[in-house]
Design an enzyme around this catalytic site. Structure first.
Site, PDB file in Angstrom:
ATOM      1  N   ASP A   1      13.174  -0.401   0.182  1.00 13.20           N
ATOM      2  CA  ASP A   1      11.973   0.098  -0.476  1.00 13.20           C
ATOM      3  C   ASP A   1      12.070  -0.034  -1.996  1.00 13.20           C
ATOM      4  O   ASP A   1      13.091   0.309  -2.599  1.00 13.20           O
ATOM      5  CB  ASP A   1      11.772   1.567  -0.095  1.00 13.20           C
ATOM      6  CG  ASP A   1      10.561   2.186  -0.754  1.00 13.20           C
ATOM      7  OD1 ASP A   1       9.437   1.771  -0.423  1.00 13.20           O
ATOM      8  OD2 ASP A   1      10.733   3.070  -1.614  1.00 13.20           O
TER       9      ASP A   1
ATOM     10  N   THR B   1      12.577  -2.114  -4.578  1.00  9.23           N
ATOM     11  CA  THR B   1      13.778  -2.566  -5.300  1.00  9.23           C
ATOM     12  C   THR B   1      13.512  -2.737  -6.793  1.00  9.23           C
ATOM     13  O   THR B   1      14.457  -2.729  -7.591  1.00  9.23           O
ATOM     14  CB  THR B   1      14.305  -3.881  -4.705  1.00  9.23           C
ATOM     15  OG1 THR B   1      13.251  -4.857  -4.685  1.00  9.23           O
ATOM     16  CG2 THR B   1      14.813  -3.672  -3.280  1.00  9.23           C
TER      17      THR B   1
ATOM     18  N   GLU C   1      11.076  -4.947  -1.011  1.00  7.35           N
ATOM     19  CA  GLU C   1       9.737  -4.678  -1.528  1.00  7.35           C
ATOM     20  C   GLU C   1       9.859  -4.729  -3.045  1.00  7.35           C
ATOM     21  O   GLU C   1      10.517  -3.874  -3.640  1.00  7.35           O
ATOM     22  CB  GLU C   1       9.219  -3.316  -1.085  1.00  7.35           C
ATOM     23  CG  GLU C   1       7.823  -3.028  -1.635  1.00  7.35           C
ATOM     24  CD  GLU C   1       7.468  -1.555  -1.659  1.00  7.35           C
ATOM     25  OE1 GLU C   1       6.269  -1.252  -1.741  1.00  7.35           O
ATOM     26  OE2 GLU C   1       8.377  -0.712  -1.625  1.00  7.35           O
TER      27      GLU C   1
ATOM     28  N   HIS D   1      -2.217 -10.545  -0.079  1.00  6.80           N
ATOM     29  CA  HIS D   1      -3.073  -9.414   0.294  1.00  6.80           C
ATOM     30  C   HIS D   1      -4.111  -9.139  -0.793  1.00  6.80           C
ATOM     31  O   HIS D   1      -5.306  -8.949  -0.504  1.00  6.80           O
ATOM     32  CB  HIS D   1      -2.218  -8.167   0.513  1.00  6.80           C
ATOM     33  CG  HIS D   1      -3.017  -6.903   0.665  1.00  6.80           C
ATOM     34  ND1 HIS D   1      -3.392  -6.140  -0.425  1.00  6.80           N
ATOM     35  CD2 HIS D   1      -3.527  -6.281   1.762  1.00  6.80           C
ATOM     36  CE1 HIS D   1      -4.102  -5.103  -0.001  1.00  6.80           C
ATOM     37  NE2 HIS D   1      -4.191  -5.169   1.316  1.00  6.80           N
ATOM     38  N   HIS D   2      -3.676  -9.133  -2.045  1.00  7.11           N
ATOM     39  CA  HIS D   2      -4.585  -8.767  -3.125  1.00  7.11           C
ATOM     40  C   HIS D   2      -5.691  -9.808  -3.304  1.00  7.11           C
ATOM     41  O   HIS D   2      -6.865  -9.442  -3.495  1.00  7.11           O
ATOM     42  CB  HIS D   2      -3.794  -8.614  -4.432  1.00  7.11           C
ATOM     43  CG  HIS D   2      -2.740  -7.542  -4.380  1.00  7.11           C
ATOM     44  ND1 HIS D   2      -2.692  -6.582  -3.391  1.00  7.11           N
ATOM     45  CD2 HIS D   2      -1.676  -7.305  -5.204  1.00  7.11           C
ATOM     46  CE1 HIS D   2      -1.657  -5.778  -3.608  1.00  7.11           C
ATOM     47  NE2 HIS D   2      -1.023  -6.198  -4.692  1.00  7.11           N
TER      48      HIS D   2
END
Length: 622
Positions: free
Chosen positions: A264, A266, A298, A326-327
């Protein structure tokens, strides 16, 4: 697998239990066996304390007493189970009694992986490891090859996303016993499904983090993080903090047979050491494991060093969550423009560039960050970029937990789903995505009253900068994370998967996932063997080739991201063979608007609305 000899915690083996804890700030540490028997521990170099006993058996409850003070009695920061919660006593666990059946198991590598992210507490009505295990046949049939469990390290209360974990070695007792987790992993391996675990090494939760009590050195003022003081990876006693987290990784891999770890945030792990902690972590775990173990980061910085081998000065991580895809997709289809979305245009040509490179920002200026962002990803493989159209953050960090399918129409959701599943990158699905679940995924906690009130207030205040929530009354309507109903609303409603329109979406996902798992053009694609281009302002074409020449396994997809229209394919040739699937097939939607292919003059695909069509073969000569 090499023999596992834990350094920390209560370790039972050959009839004896060894207790070892790092407590450099104290002059005495005692073991307290419930309900109150005291046994002293002996000091060791570098601030450790230990003792071995041949009359302490698995199941024993214990704590540690510091400086001989009865008001300084705490659970083990390396507890393997907290049956009464994170504030209660720790329990001695013997992992060797579980009868593993996965001796011959070898996890498929990333080129054969489709991830499925799961929150254990909301995935099934049971909200447990056993509940996940019962759904493994469904996931295997769906075409999933790897499940990724959101953090399961024990946390305060009975419900949490998992990022407030404080007992990092103890599976959350509200999900089941340690052997229930082992049973889930063992059963997943029998079905050919890998199990990845999300671990949090950048902070500890705000309540019950007793590691801080045992040592002042876990955190440092030299670095800051979004959660406060930074983790001490490079200051005084930083080597022991690094050892703590490396031990945690080895613990999950050896004692639970976990196949990979998702690390998570990093980007929040600041380290000025000559050897970055992440490089030490990946190298040490691989050396002491004896089987392939995958690491996923991540990290929003888009830095190629993350994915370069340690021998080349990198950190040795195998893959990274690449959010730019995604964005771009959200900006184009859902018209998001605030926050970090302001950096993205959503144009078809920019989405194509993102899929070509793996991430979009390769050093350009980011207005959101007010600094350049990203590096050149040349030489990295497509499979090293994990892409999604939704995940726990992108849903749960919305005020009302809205999924993408709640904010775009069904046709657009199917088109983006097809783009995700035929792209050469590694796809990640969030639980329920495959049938366009109606349930939200909200942010939920179960903290003590005073802390819980602050969490609720903070949750609502953070949306004050967004235009839709400038009105305090609207912010007050944001679901309360502390309300048990917020958690219950986030549970999947499995019965709806059989009601229209959900079965059609599920059919599309199942079909595309099986094509993906069986087609060599997707599985083994390299940068030289795929092409992504914008055909117009709303349409993309992806071409995936098995080799240098035409092959019947070659694939071409045309995706219409928004609106209706005729899409012309320049230079289309005769090498395509047939249509494999479209997002308007009769078993995919209840009211199909067929996608029509016209080859009379120009090769043209007619879309009545957003959609996707997948051809076998190529539409142009490579």
């Amino acid at each position: 697998m090499p023999e596992w000899k834990p350094l920390l915690g209560a370790c039972y083996a050959a009839g004896t239990t060894t207790f070892r804890v790092w407590a450099p700030d104290y002059t005495s540490v005692d073991l307290v066996i419930e309900p109150g028997e005291l046994r002293p521990l002996s000091p060791e170099p570098r601030g450790y304390w230990s003792a071995t006993f041949d009359d302490v058996r698995p199941g024993t409850l214990y704590r540690y007493r510091l400086e001989g003070r009865d008001d300084r009695v705490f659970p083990d920061p390396v507890s393997r189970f907290q049956p009464q919660g994170v504030h209660g006593p720790s329990q001695v666990i013997d992992p060797s009694t579980f009868a593993w059946t996965d001796r011959q198991w070898r996890a498929p590598w990333l080129d054969r992986t489709a991830f499925y992210e799961i929150h254990v507490g909301t995935f099934t009505p049971q909200g447990s490891f056993r509940g996940v295990m019962e759904r493994l046949p469904y996931l295997k049939d769906l075409g999933i090859s790897a499940i990724q469990l959101m953090p399961i390290a024990d946390f305060p209360g009975d419900r949490n996303w998992g990022y407030d974990g404080v007992a990092l070695f103890a599976p959350a007792r509200c999900y089941g016993q340690p052997d229930d987790l082992r049973g889930l992993v063992d059963t997943a391996h029998r079905y050919g499904v890998s199990v990845y675990l999300d671990v949090v090494y950048n902070h500890l939760g705000p309540d019950g983090a007793y590691a801080n009590v045992f040592s002042q050195y876990y955190f440092t003022d030299r670095h800051e993080s979004p959660w406060g003081r930074g983790v001490n990876l490079d200051g005084p006693s930083g080597s022991e903090v690094r050892r703590f987290f490396i031990e945690n990784a080895l613990h999950w891999i050896h004692e639970y047979h976990i196949d990979g770890l998702r690390l998570d945030a990093t980007h929040a792990m600041h380290d000025d050491s000559p050897v970055h902690f992440l490089a030490e972590l990946t190298a040490t775990v691989r050396e002491r494991t004896g089987r392939p173990v995958a690491f996923v980061a991540e990290d929003h910085r888009n830095i190629s060093r993350t994915l370069r081998p340690v021998a080349e000065g990198g950190w040795g991580i195998d893959a990274v969550w690449a959010d730019d895809f995604h964005h771009q997709a959200r900006v184009h289809t859902a018209r998001d423009r605030e926050g970090y979305y302001a950096d993205f245009t959503g144009k078809a040509e920019d989405l194509a560039e993102t899929l070509r490179l793996g991430w979009f920002f390769t050093g350009q200026y980011s207005a959101h960050l007010n600094e350049p962002r990203g590096t050149d990803p040349s030489g990295l493989l497509p499979k090293q970029f994990i892409v999604c159209i939704q995940n726990h953050d992108q849903i749960g960090n919305r005020p009302n937990g809205a999924r993408l399918n709640h904010e775009v129409d069904e046709a657009t959701f199917r088109a983006l789903s097809a783009l995700l599943l035929v792209a050469p990158q590694t796809p990640l699905l969030f639980m329920g995505q495959e049938w366009a679940a109606s349930s939200p995924f909200l942010f939920f906690t179960d903290h003590a009253e005073e802390l819980g009130r602050k969490i609720t207030e903070g949750r609502r205040q953070e949306f004050g900068a967004f235009a839709a929530f400038a009105d305090p009354a609207k912010r007050a309507a944001i679901p309360d994370p502390q309300d048990a109903q917020t958690f219950l609303r986030s549970r999947l409603q499995w019965d709806e998967a059989h009601r229209v329109p959900h079965p059609g979406v599920l059919c599309l996902y199942r079909r595309l996932l099986h094509i993906r798992s069986s087609n060599e053009a997707i599985r083994a694609v390299t940068r030289e063997r795929y092409d992504v281009r914008a055909l117009d302002e709303r349409s993309l074409m992806l071409t995936l080739m098995c080799g240098a020449g035409p092959d019947e396994r070659d694939l071409t997809a045309i995706v219409r991201l928004s609106g209706a229209g005729a899409v012309h394919v320049p230079g289309a040739g005769p090498t395509w063979r047939d249509v494999l699937v479209t997002t308007e097939d009769a078993d995919v939607t209840k009211d199909p608007a067929p996608i029509r292919v016209d080859t009379a003059a120009l090769f043209t695909v007619h879309f009545a609305r957003p959609g996707a069509i997948l051809f076998r073969g190529l539409l142009f000569a490579p």
